[in-house]
Design a protein around this motif. Structure first.
Motif, PDB file in Angstrom:
ATOM      1  N   VAL A 135       0.767  -1.204  -0.059  1.00  0.00           N
ATOM      2  CA  VAL A 135      -0.038   0.091   0.108  1.00  0.00           C
ATOM      3  C   VAL A 135       0.773   1.220   0.032  1.00  0.00           C
ATOM      4  N   ALA A 136       0.609   1.894  -0.822  1.00  0.00           N
ATOM      5  CA  ALA A 136       1.145   3.077  -1.008  1.00  0.00           C
ATOM      6  C   ALA A 136       0.747   4.434  -0.329  1.00  0.00           C
ATOM      7  N   SER A 137       1.483   5.499   0.001  1.00  0.00           N
ATOM      8  CA  SER A 137       0.839   6.609   0.908  1.00  0.00           C
ATOM      9  C   SER A 137       0.749   7.596  -0.299  1.00  0.00           C
ATOM     10  N   ARG A 138       1.123   7.528  -1.537  1.00  0.00           N
ATOM     11  CA  ARG A 138       0.606   8.242  -2.700  1.00  0.00           C
ATOM     12  C   ARG A 138      -0.187   7.660  -3.658  1.00  0.00           C
ATOM     13  N   SER A 139      -0.826   8.506  -4.375  1.00  0.00           N
ATOM     14  CA  SER A 139      -1.640   7.836  -5.520  1.00  0.00           C
ATOM     15  C   SER A 139      -0.608   7.124  -6.473  1.00  0.00           C
ATOM     16  N   ILE A 140      -1.048   5.891  -7.001  1.00  0.00           N
ATOM     17  CA  ILE A 140      -0.219   4.958  -7.759  1.00  0.00           C
ATOM     18  C   ILE A 140      -0.944   5.263  -9.349  1.00  0.00           C
ATOM     19  N   PHE A 141      -1.703   6.130  -9.519  1.00  0.00           N
ATOM     20  CA  PHE A 141      -2.377   6.367 -10.761  1.00  0.00           C
ATOM     21  C   PHE A 141      -1.388   6.720 -11.759  1.00  0.00           C
ATOM     22  N   ARG A 142      -0.410   7.690 -11.560  1.00  0.00           N
ATOM     23  CA  ARG A 142       0.377   8.082 -12.489  1.00  0.00           C
ATOM     24  C   ARG A 142       1.885   7.541 -12.217  1.00  0.00           C
ATOM     25  N   THR A 143       2.059   6.322 -11.937  1.00  0.00           N
ATOM     26  CA  THR A 143       3.639   5.647 -11.871  1.00  0.00           C
ATOM     27  C   THR A 143       3.907   5.257 -13.149  1.00  0.00           C
ATOM     28  N   TYR A 144       5.124   5.278 -13.217  1.00  0.00           N
ATOM     29  CA  TYR A 144       5.875   4.782 -14.331  1.00  0.00           C
ATOM     30  C   TYR A 144       5.808   3.259 -14.419  1.00  0.00           C
ATOM     31  N   ALA A 145       6.355   2.786 -13.200  1.00  0.00           N
ATOM     32  CA  ALA A 145       6.452   1.383 -12.993  1.00  0.00           C
ATOM     33  C   ALA A 145       6.102   1.057 -11.517  1.00  0.00           C
ATOM     34  N   MET A 146       5.681  -0.140 -11.326  1.00  0.00           N
ATOM     35  CA  MET A 146       5.650  -0.769 -10.152  1.00  0.00           C
ATOM     36  C   MET A 146       6.216  -2.352 -10.134  1.00  0.00           C
ATOM     37  N   GLY A 147       6.714  -2.623  -8.999  1.00  0.00           N
ATOM     38  CA  GLY A 147       7.075  -4.177  -9.067  1.00  0.00           C
ATOM     39  C   GLY A 147       7.478  -4.721  -7.801  1.00  0.00           C
ATOM     40  N   TRP A 148       7.982  -6.018  -7.982  1.00  0.00           N
ATOM     41  CA  TRP A 148       8.204  -6.700  -6.620  1.00  0.00           C
ATOM     42  C   TRP A 148       9.687  -7.262  -7.114  1.00  0.00           C
ATOM     43  N   TYR A 149      10.654  -7.140  -6.287  1.00  0.00           N
ATOM     44  CA  TYR A 149      11.924  -7.749  -6.002  1.00  0.00           C
ATOM     45  C   TYR A 149      11.906  -8.685  -4.798  1.00  0.00           C
ATOM     46  N   ARG A 150      12.988  -9.612  -4.728  1.00  0.00           N
ATOM     47  CA  ARG A 150      13.346 -10.340  -3.755  1.00  0.00           C
ATOM     48  C   ARG A 150      14.887 -10.552  -3.458  1.00  0.00           C
ATOM     49  N   GLN A 151      15.167 -10.789  -2.162  1.00  0.00           N
ATOM     50  CA  GLN A 151      16.495 -11.078  -1.806  1.00  0.00           C
ATOM     51  C   GLN A 151      16.834 -12.201  -1.154  1.00  0.00           C
ATOM     52  N   ALA A 152      17.263 -13.372  -1.445  1.00  0.00           N
ATOM     53  CA  ALA A 152      17.557 -14.410  -0.545  1.00  0.00           C
ATOM     54  C   ALA A 152      18.889 -14.369   0.194  1.00  0.00           C
ATOM     55  N   PRO A 153      18.857 -15.095   1.346  1.00  0.00           N
ATOM     56  CA  PRO A 153      20.298 -14.999   1.997  1.00  0.00           C
ATOM     57  C   PRO A 153      21.493 -15.209   1.313  1.00  0.00           C
ATOM     58  N   GLY A 154      22.419 -14.218   1.248  1.00  0.00           N
ATOM     59  CA  GLY A 154      23.679 -14.613   0.435  1.00  0.00           C
ATOM     60  C   GLY A 154      23.482 -14.137  -0.968  1.00  0.00           C
ATOM     61  N   LYS A 155      22.472 -13.733  -1.169  1.00  0.00           N
ATOM     62  CA  LYS A 155      22.172 -13.269  -2.762  1.00  0.00           C
ATOM     63  C   LYS A 155      21.914 -11.781  -3.024  1.00  0.00           C
ATOM     64  N   GLN A 156      22.163 -11.495  -4.164  1.00  0.00           N
ATOM     65  CA  GLN A 156      21.644 -10.252  -4.578  1.00  0.00           C
ATOM     66  C   GLN A 156      20.279  -9.978  -4.796  1.00  0.00           C
ATOM     67  N   ARG A 157      19.688  -8.887  -4.677  1.00  0.00           N
ATOM     68  CA  ARG A 157      18.422  -8.519  -4.726  1.00  0.00           C
ATOM     69  C   ARG A 157      18.009  -8.747  -6.427  1.00  0.00           C
ATOM     70  N   GLU A 158      16.895  -9.525  -6.541  1.00  0.00           N
ATOM     71  CA  GLU A 158      16.486  -9.882  -8.162  1.00  0.00           C
ATOM     72  C   GLU A 158      15.051  -9.468  -8.265  1.00  0.00           C
ATOM     73  N   LEU A 159      14.867  -9.117  -9.583  1.00  0.00           N
ATOM     74  CA  LEU A 159      13.544  -8.741 -10.225  1.00  0.00           C
ATOM     75  C   LEU A 159      12.662  -9.968 -10.127  1.00  0.00           C
ATOM     76  N   VAL A 160      11.611  -9.810  -9.424  1.00  0.00           N
ATOM     77  CA  VAL A 160      10.627 -10.800  -9.538  1.00  0.00           C
ATOM     78  C   VAL A 160       9.700 -10.450 -10.723  1.00  0.00           C
ATOM     79  N   VAL A 161       8.838  -9.399 -10.874  1.00  0.00           N
ATOM     80  CA  VAL A 161       8.102  -8.908 -11.568  1.00  0.00           C
ATOM     81  C   VAL A 161       7.947  -7.362 -11.766  1.00  0.00           C
TER      82      VAL A 161
END
Length: 119
Positions: free
Chosen positions: A23-49
């Protein structure tokens, strides 16, 4: 200062499902991009979607067919439905939102929510 608040993580057995919410504290109507990333132990953060204005959605190959991103503009919320979870999906998941355009945007991250897939 924009805040992104994630929820929905937890412990689930292999093959199970979880739905993450951001949940964002600002309107998401005019976003350029939204997504999810993940980071497993010992690994770099990676794009999920990531979903980009105009309709492009980019999924990591490892989650294609299992994860689905969606948004609810009225609630300033971006969701991640995760099905058929695998132990290798275990990670801290971060919401990411970019307001603006491809050449100039403000980028914000959530605090992260832990997802653990284990029997």
């Amino acid at each position: 200062q924009v805040q992104l608040v994630e929820s929905g993580g937890g412990l689930v057995q292999p093959g199970g499902s979880l739905r993450l919410s951001c949940v964002a504290s600002r309107s998401i109507f005019r976003t350029y991009a939204m997504g999810w990333y993940r980071q497993a132990p010992g690994k770099q953060r990676e794009l999920v979607v990531e979903t980009i204005s105009g309709g492009t959605i980019n999924y990591a190959d490892s989650v294609k067919g299992r994860f689905t991103i969606s948004r609810d503009n009225a609630k300033n919320t971006v969701l991640l439905q995760m099905n058929r979870l695998k132990p290798e999906d275990t990670a801290v998941y971060y919401c990411n939102v970019k307001w603006g355009s491809s050449w100039s945007y403000e980028e914000y991250w959530g605090q992260g929510t832990q997802v653990t897939v284990s029997s």
